[in-house]
Design an enzyme around this catalytic site. Structure first.
Site, PDB file in Angstrom:
ATOM      1  N   ASP A  87      -5.963  -3.769  -1.942  1.00 20.20           N
ATOM      2  CA  ASP A  87      -4.906  -3.430  -0.984  1.00 20.20           C
ATOM      3  C   ASP A  87      -4.267  -4.674  -0.362  1.00 20.20           C
ATOM      4  O   ASP A  87      -4.952  -5.564   0.141  1.00 20.20           O
ATOM      5  CB  ASP A  87      -5.512  -2.557   0.114  1.00 20.20           C
ATOM      6  CG  ASP A  87      -4.469  -1.813   0.912  1.00 20.20           C
ATOM      7  OD1 ASP A  87      -3.653  -2.469   1.584  1.00 20.20           O
ATOM      8  OD2 ASP A  87      -4.463  -0.565   0.859  1.00 20.20           O
ATOM      9  N   SER A 112       0.833  -1.203   0.000  1.00 25.17           N
ATOM     10  CA  SER A 112       0.000   0.000   0.000  1.00 25.17           C
ATOM     11  C   SER A 112       0.875   1.263   0.000  1.00 25.17           C
ATOM     12  O   SER A 112       1.651   1.472  -0.928  1.00 25.17           O
ATOM     13  CB  SER A 112      -0.960  -0.045   1.186  1.00 25.17           C
ATOM     14  OG  SER A 112      -2.058   0.808   0.995  1.00 25.17           O
TER      15      SER A 112
END
Length: 263
Positions: free
Chosen positions: A157, A45
């Site tokens: 993610d 991320s």
């Protein structure tokens, strides 16, 4: 692992955490000053974005300039979709122009990016192929951002399964420096639906972070980082400073100086 020579000396693992990822830039600034250069980087991320900046040869200061003065809408746009409320096309365009590298193979430092394969329900560690789509996939928080389609699979993610991506590089490195920017501190008041969503996401990913924290040789956890929101683009330099200050404290410890051969 046995005593065979490992392919990399120093590995750098960078956790997710939204805008708190600016703390990664502060840690990297401290590393630059001390001459500590990672031989491989692993990011999830926000850690994937910081990681690709470092791996493509940019300095911490250039990373700050990339974000300074920008708003969320410079990187993401609302849209009507069944799988998310925003896309990251703006981030993709700006990041492509900034790093210039097209593939993982073009980078100056090897990079591993962790994303979640939403179709198969498994973490995926990318280290080859087209770069920017895989970095964006690692950052696409479920529901907030639409998943990124790669080879007919949808990716979101990487923090869903592995927000602190130490395991992908642990056995490849003599020393792993981990930067954890997503601690969860007590909160007396839930301020908004966004705040509630943030805390829910953090609670969900905390359970997968302890194993990776224990696998690090050196761990840096910036203090006071929880006061900044995941979407805070107004305090880039303050967040960076928290990372820088804590990194300097950690790198000044005698055990760490000896391990990293810091004079």
């Amino acid at each position: 692992m046995n005593q065979e020579k490992r392919p990399f000396h120093i590995g750098l693992a960078l956790s997710g955490g939204g805008a708190r990822g600016f703390a990664h830039l502060g840690v990297f600034k401290a590393m630059q000053e001390l001459g500590i250069k990672p031989d491989i980087i692993s990011g999830t991320s926000a850690g994937a974005i910081a990681g690709v900046m470092f791996a493509s040869g940019h300095t911490a200061e250039e990373g700050v300039d990339f974000f300074k003065g920008k708003k969320l809408l410079d990187f993401a746009r609302p849209l009507v979709s069944k799988t998310g409320i925003m896309n990251m096309n703006g981030m993709g365009k700006r990041l492509s122009e900034f790093i210039q590298a097209k593939t993982f193979e073009d980078l100056q430092i090897p990079l591993v990016v962790t994303a979640t394969n939403m179709n198969l329900g498994i973490p995926t560690h990318f280290n080859s192929g087209e770069l920017v789509p895989r970095v964006l996939a690692s950052c696409s928080i479920p529901i907030v951002f639409v998943p990124v389609n790669i080879d007919n699979h949808q990716y979101s993610d990487g923090g869903v399964f592995m927000n602190f991506p130490v395991r992908p590089i642990r056995d490849l490195c003599d020393i792993v420096i981990g930067v954890h920017i997503d601690p969860l501190e007590p909160s007396n008041h839930i301020k908004s639906i966004v705040h509630l969503a943030e805390r829910s996401f953090h609670m969900g990913i905390l359970s997968n972070m302890s194993i990776d924290t224990q696998l690090c040789d050196i761990v840096i956890v910036p203090r006071h980082i929880s006061r900044f929101s995941m979407f805070d683009l107004n305090n880039v330099e303050d967040i960076m400073e928290e990372g820088y200050k804590q990194a300097k404290i950690v790198f000044d410890r005698p055990r760490v100086k000896k391990k990293l051969k810091i004079n």
